[in-house]
Design an enzyme around this catalytic site. Structure first.
Site, PDB file in Angstrom:
ATOM      1  N   ASP A  47      42.353  48.264  37.432  1.00  0.00           N
ATOM      2  CA  ASP A  47      42.482  48.540  38.797  1.00  0.00           C
ATOM      3  C   ASP A  47      44.028  48.072  39.236  1.00  0.00           C
ATOM      4  O   ASP A  47      44.704  47.558  38.407  1.00  0.00           O
ATOM      5  CB  ASP A  47      41.320  48.448  39.699  1.00  0.00           C
ATOM      6  N   LYS A 106      32.221  47.059  40.610  1.00  0.00           N
ATOM      7  CA  LYS A 106      33.614  46.934  40.601  1.00  0.00           C
ATOM      8  C   LYS A 106      33.869  45.403  40.467  1.00  0.00           C
ATOM      9  O   LYS A 106      32.843  44.666  40.877  1.00  0.00           O
ATOM     10  CB  LYS A 106      34.100  47.233  42.064  1.00  0.00           C
TER      11      LYS A 106
END
Ligand code: NDP
Ligand code: 2IT
Length: 451
Positions: free
Chosen positions: A170, A130
């Site tokens: 995201d 991430k």
């Protein structure tokens, strides 16, 4: 194991917190997994000896970098960029990029940790990662967003690649940002590869990737309800958020015959008792994705709807709740309110939106409760399908991708039932997802030795 599973968790967590101080979101995500896995690890000397959980909770690599860029006034601004490369046991690091003022190492480590289990559940060969930045895109011009993305990618490009680490979107990173990031990556590396997913349909993107997370949430909800002989049709649904995940959860829930009555953003929520149908959702998509407006404007456009500033939607009576905004957006009081109003099913579109207290309340009252790492895995699964299409230099039809997505969500549900069914028949989807996601990663790590 010499101690009880409970003692094991406390000792493990004490060490983790000492090694990673001031990272509350990371501690929260790891504790939940450690609690689910403790009995399993207690029964396995090899998992203990090979320190599998200890290694899974330590990122393989964290990159933190300066992102300097010029705003529209010609001034220099400085942000911080991150990429957490958590686990590559079963495939290249894979996971989204978040641009939000709140981004810090704790949040990205929790997200990368969750991603490792989620990606394993998809059955596709993807490790966990991430990244993101504390850049706040709100109120920025397209030009400023492009300048920021180009500077961010100028550093990130040396750490990623189609066989190394494949970022995607995201919060705060959608089609526009992926376009700017991909353009800069291609320019710097002089290669057209599938190093980012969520690309436009005309330049390597998969059909249905924008829809996939929200659609997958609804497919998962249908599976959970079917196990109790029920379905989404006729249900009243509360959704939080009004971004990518919320929009397509709303679209699919409506297509499946449910009535969605709320959407929200960080300023408040709208309640439309008549339901947010396809035409109203089209308005929301234009408002949010083109004009980058606020959800408040929905109540001006549709006078039967009410706007509730500074509030979350969880006091509105519903059968099914789909939190699709952000972490810890649904606390114990919110959970109790949902239970009191007769909610039977909670399906997480966001990552870790329910606090541990909220989860306890859902499970105590035997609600159907699906954690994000199972229910929202359709997004990254379709990213995996995008990687596959890029490698083959082929594009599947939307119908083919939808069928694969549907199959993957059904399979994740089956795995949760397999590992999460309790002696009284109640399915603990948290335990099911954590054990189901862990197995493949743990076996790969055992096979690959001390790395
Ligand atoms: P978007 O940026 O498209 O939308 C985010 C939405 O959540 C906006 O409505 C935003 O409102 C709201 N929100 C953000 N922060 C807060 C906050 N602190 N409090 C209240 N509301 C907030 O993001 P996505 O829809 O892509 O992501 C939503 C969630 O889903 C995240 O948890 C993400 O990690 C998760 N997720 C996303 C996937 C994807 O494919 N995109 C896949 C799997 C999970 P505002 O405009 O006011 O900030
Ligand atoms: O949290 C997530 O799963 C995502 N933001 C999607 C990640 C991806 O690589 O598609």
């Amino acid at each position: 194991m010499e101690t009880s599973p409970e003692r094991y968790v406390e000792t493990f967590m004490a060490q983790l917190i000492a090694r990673n101080p001031n990272e509350p979101e990371f501690h929260q995500a790891v504790r939940e997994v450690a609690e689910s896995l403790a009995p399993h690890i207690a029964a396995s000397p090899v998992l203990q000896r090979m320190k599998i959980l200890e290694r899974i909770a330590e990122p393989e690599r964290v990159v933190i970098f300066r992102v300097p860029w010029l705003n529209d006034r010609g001034e220099i601004e400085v942000n911080r960029g991150y990429r957490v490369q958590m686990n590559s046991a079963i495939g290249p690091y894979k996971g989204g990029i978040r641009f939000h003022a709140s981004v810090n190492l704790s949040i990205l480590k929790f997200l990368a940790f969750e991603q490792t289990f989620k990606n394993s559940l998809t059955t596709l060969p993807m490790g966990g990662g991430k990244g993101g930045s504390d850049f706040n895109p709100k109120g920025r011009s397209d030009n400023e967003v492009m300048k920021f993305c180009q500077s961010f990618m100028t550093e990130l490009q040396r750490h990623i690649g189609q066989d190394t680490d494949v970022p995607a979107g995201d919060i705060g990173v959608g089609g526009r940002e992926i376009g700017y990031l991909f353009g800069q990556y291609k320019r710097l590396r002089n290669e057209f590869t599938g190093t980012l997913t969520g690309k436009g349909r005309d330049w390597g993107g998969s059909p249905l990737r924008p829809e996939a997370t929200g659609y997958g949430v609804c497919y998962f909800a249908e599976e959970m309800l079917a196990a109790r002989g029920d379905k989404l049709a006729g249900k009243t649904v509360c959704i939080s958020g009004s971004g990518n995940v919320a929009q397509y959860a709303c679209e699919k829930a409506t297509q499946l015959g449910a009535k969605v009555v709320t959407l929200s953003d960080s300023s408040g929520f709208v309640h439309d008792p008549e339901g947010i149908d396809a035409a109203k959702l089209e308005y929301v998509m234009e408002l949010k994705n083109v004009f980058r407006g606020r959800i408040k404007e929905y109540a001006d456009r549709y006078p039967q709807a009410t706007y509730h500033p500074g509030e979350r939607p969880w006091n509105v009576p519903c059968d099914v709740a789909m939190p699709c905004a952000t972490q810890n957006e649904l606390d114990g009081d919110n959970a109790q309110a949902l239970v009191d109003h007769g909610c039977m099913c909670v399906v997480e579109g966001a990552n870790m939106p329910s606090t541990p207290e909220a989860i306890r309340i859902f499970q105590q009252h035997k609600l159907l409760y699906a954690p994000g790492k199972a229910a929202n895995a359709g997004g990254v699964a379709t990213s995996g399908l995008e990687m596959c299409q890029n490698s083959m230099r082929l594009t599947w039809t939307p119908e083919e991708v939808d069928a694969k997505l549907h199959g993957i969500m059904r399979n994740i549900h089956a795995v949760c039932v397999q590992y999460g069914t309790q002696p009284d028949g109640y399915v603990n989807y948290v335990v099911g997802a954590n054990i189901g996601g862990f197995m493949k990663v743990a076996n790969a790590m055992l096979a690959q030795g001390c790395v």
